[in-house]
Write a protein that holds these residues in place. Structure first.
Motif, PDB file in Angstrom:
ATOM      1  N   PHE B 171       0.808  -1.227   0.000  1.00 23.48           N
ATOM      2  CA  PHE B 171       0.000   0.000   0.000  1.00 23.48           C
ATOM      3  C   PHE B 171       0.833   1.266   0.000  1.00 23.48           C
ATOM      4  O   PHE B 171       0.643   2.140  -0.851  1.00 23.48           O
ATOM      5  CB  PHE B 171      -0.947  -0.030   1.205  1.00 23.48           C
ATOM      6  N   LYS B 175       1.128   4.004  -2.991  1.00 21.52           N
ATOM      7  CA  LYS B 175       0.180   5.082  -2.728  1.00 21.52           C
ATOM      8  C   LYS B 175       0.558   6.379  -3.437  1.00 21.52           C
ATOM      9  O   LYS B 175      -0.269   7.059  -4.014  1.00 21.52           O
ATOM     10  CB  LYS B 175       0.107   5.323  -1.205  1.00 21.52           C
ATOM     11  N   ASN B 181      -6.814   5.191  -5.402  1.00 19.77           N
ATOM     12  CA  ASN B 181      -6.526   4.349  -4.258  1.00 19.77           C
ATOM     13  C   ASN B 181      -7.608   3.326  -3.974  1.00 19.77           C
ATOM     14  O   ASN B 181      -7.598   2.691  -2.932  1.00 19.77           O
ATOM     15  CB  ASN B 181      -6.324   5.234  -3.014  1.00 19.77           C
ATOM     16  N   PRO B 183      -9.488  -0.025  -3.771  1.00 19.33           N
ATOM     17  CA  PRO B 183      -9.005  -1.409  -3.791  1.00 19.33           C
ATOM     18  C   PRO B 183      -9.678  -2.179  -4.917  1.00 19.33           C
ATOM     19  O   PRO B 183     -10.715  -1.751  -5.427  1.00 19.33           O
ATOM     20  CB  PRO B 183      -9.451  -1.935  -2.432  1.00 19.33           C
ATOM     21  N   GLU B 217      -9.929   0.088   2.117  1.00 24.08           N
ATOM     22  CA  GLU B 217      -8.617   0.583   2.559  1.00 24.08           C
ATOM     23  C   GLU B 217      -8.417   0.233   4.014  1.00 24.08           C
ATOM     24  O   GLU B 217      -9.358   0.237   4.808  1.00 24.08           O
ATOM     25  CB  GLU B 217      -8.555   2.089   2.390  1.00 24.08           C
TER      26      GLU B 217
END
Lengths: 291, 288
Positions: B171, B175, B181, B183, B217
């Motif tokens: 992650f 990032k 971002n 998933p 997240e």
């Protein structure tokens, strides 16, 4: 079939390959004619003509190797979206090819030709020729050639399902009759055997070809060269490839087949035993004079 | 008589040649894969001696490379071949091993049973999770997982846990470089004996009936949701040397690019990147 000229090396390699299993049904996607024409500074129709010549040799090659069924993807439903000029040129090419096949005594006596696809979409002037070819070769058994014309895999499955739905609506069938096997047999005039080897030139996708027939255990072989450049060596390589991969794929299906046969064996023994009990009971009743 | 003898001899010679050809081919495949994997492994170990190299950097470079590609699949399908099936030599060894265990004591203890189960499954869930994590790092929003025997679907919870771990691990590395971002949506297809044919007969577009997990997240507790995603795969990756789709939903792969990757035990991030390069180069003409 016409004896194609084999070099000594090709003949040797073929004889070696024939020691293993030869695919029963080979399917081919004849892709790359236009790209071949572009790369060789030819007109598009020339590329298609070269492709046609390769197709004529292909049937001979397959017959020599011992393949029983060949299916080729000649023209898809989506190909009708090409320019009018190209479509007309292609139809003219198909017309001349069918005339050539009709005039070839060897093919007409040995090969069975079937056109698979959406019949209503076939051009009107081609339908009589196609019908004549299919009717005149229907009883031949040496090799079957399926030509996918105005074809799409989903369209094929949809029309098969529609046939079954009509059968259920007309009470010719019940819902419990409907299964994979019945759908498989309702797809075409002659049921095609499952595809063993699927070859595509030029790209790495199936483009909606034989979605049903090639799903389970077909070995897929993607070739880099374009269709007009495809050679006898290319076919022999694909057959070798098929033999190398068949063992891995067939493993699961052999397991299934074994389980299926085992179940049937058990069921028939069980039923024999049950019948014996019933017959014994019947004999005893007769011995005691009870009917 | 002489002719028969000559034919017999000829057949024997051809059969021997056929056998040698196939054995040589299988051996060269094994050796090539073995060498490629181990050379990469050795070079990574050597590079790890240098302070600037790290696995995180490798991942960041991977994400950088993917961001430069003109196109990336929106839906990736991964078909997993059990390790036992990918090599003819290992299949023969597996058969021998199984016949050995049948001959030996049948009262095995639980540990042996677990071992047997692992060997029979032949799937390393952690590696599969890694591949899913790479796909997620490459910004592929939907990932479908499939195997002919339906093992993945029956072990989805365990696999889900591994995928979660891998995504958390990656992650912070991705990032900064990833624009999105969100998933991935991970879909599991297939149960044993319910292959593409039966799905077709049931009239389902199987996508509608499959359980899907959405990984949130990792800010709080992870939650699993059942969701639907109605897209067809753009790219089908088959992890293993078996050149077949092995019954993967035939209705859904009419326009799907199909590529093969090394088996689970030898797959690397660069192999995955290589396939994304190939996908980026391909042209869809839709019959025109």
């Amino acid at each position: 079939m016409m004896a194609a000229s084999e070099t000594l090396l090709e003949k040797l390699f073929r004889k070696i390959l024939q020691q293993g299993s030869i695919p029963n049904h080979v399917a081919l996607i004849l892709d790359g004619n236009r790209r071949y024409a572009r790369e060789n500074n030819m007109q598009t129709i020339e590329g298609h003509r070269k492709g046609k010549n390769t197709f004529k040799k292909l049937v001979n090659w397959n017959a020599i190797c011992g393949v029983k069924e060949v299916t080729v993807f000649a023209f898809s439903i989506q190909n009708f979206n090409r320019s009018t000029q190209e479509v007309n040129d292609l139809m003219a090419l198909f017309r001349s090819t069918i005339h050539e096949i009709l005039g070839n005594k060897e093919i007409m006596t040995n090969g069975r030709v079937q056109f698979i696809g959406n019949w209503p979409l076939f051009p009107k002037d081609l339908k009589p020729l196609i019908s004549k070819l299919m009717v005149d070769t229907r009883n031949n058994t040496k090799i079957t050639v399926n030509i996918a014309f105005a074809y799409a895999g989903r369209d094929e499955i949809t029309s098969g399902v529609k046939n079954l739905l009509h059968g259920v609506a007309n009470k010719a069938l019940t819902l419990s009759n409907v299964n994979e096997d019945l759908l498989d047999k309702s797809l075409q005039l002659y049921s095609m055997s499952p595809v063993d080897l699927l070859i595509r030139t030029g790209e790495c996708r199936l483009s909606d070809f034989l979605a049903w027939g090639s799903s389970d255990h077909a070995v897929i072989c993607f070739r880099d060269e374009y269709w007009p450049s495809f050679t006898y060596w290319g076919l022999l390589e694909c057959v070798f490839y098929y033999q190398a991969n068949k063992f891995r794929i067939q493993q699961d299906f052999q397991e299934e087949e074994k389980n299926y046969q085992q179940s049937w064996k058990f069921l028939s023994m069980l039923k024999k035993g049950l019948w014996k009990t019933v017959e014994n009971h019947d004999e005893r009743q007769r011995n005691f004079g009870v009917q | 008589m002489i002719r028969k003898a000559r034919e017999w001899l000829q057949n024997k010679v051809f059969y021997t040649a056929w056998l040698l050809l196939h054995i040589t081919y299988q051996l060269q495949l094994e050796i090539r894969d073995f060498l490629r994997f181990n050379l990469r492994y050795v070079s990574k170990r050597l590079l790890s001696c240098f302070p600037l190299y790290s696995q995180q950097k490798e991942l960041v470079d991977f994400v950088d490379e993917v961001s430069k590609l003109p196109k990336v699949p929106k839906h990736l399908a991964i078909s997993v071949v059990p390790e036992s099936q990918e090599s003819v030599l290992s299949m023969l060894l597996n058969k021998l091993w199984q016949s050995q265990t049948q001959l030996s004591n049948t009262n095995s203890n639980k540990k042996d049973d677990d071992l047997k189960e692992i060997k029979c499954d032949g799937m390393n869930l952690q590696t599969i999770a890694k591949v899913v994590a790479w796909a997620s790092a490459a910004n592929i929003p939907v990932i479908s997982l499939y195997d002919y025997n339906g093992i993945l679907k029956t072990r989805y919870k365990e696999l889900g846990g591994y995928i979660q771990e891998e995504i958390i691990q990656d992650f912070w590395a991705v990032k900064k470089t990833r624009a999105n971002n969100d998933p991935p949506i991970v879909k599991f297809h297939n149960v044993h004996k319910t292959n593409g044919y039966t799905n077709g007969i049931n009239g389902t577009k199987a996508l509608d009936t499959v359980h899907i997990f959405v990984f949130r997240e990792m800010m709080g507790n992870p939650t699993f949701h059942i969701a639907e995603a109605k897209t067809e795969p753009d790219l089908l990756l088959i992890l293993g040397n078996v050149k077949s789709t092995l019954g993967f939903l035939p209705w859904h792969i009419r326009l799907t690019e199909i590529h093969w990757l090394p088996s689970l035990k030898r797959i690397e991030m660069c192999d995955f990147l290589g396939t994304l390069y190939k996908y980026a180069k391909c042209q869809q003409r839709f019959g025109k």
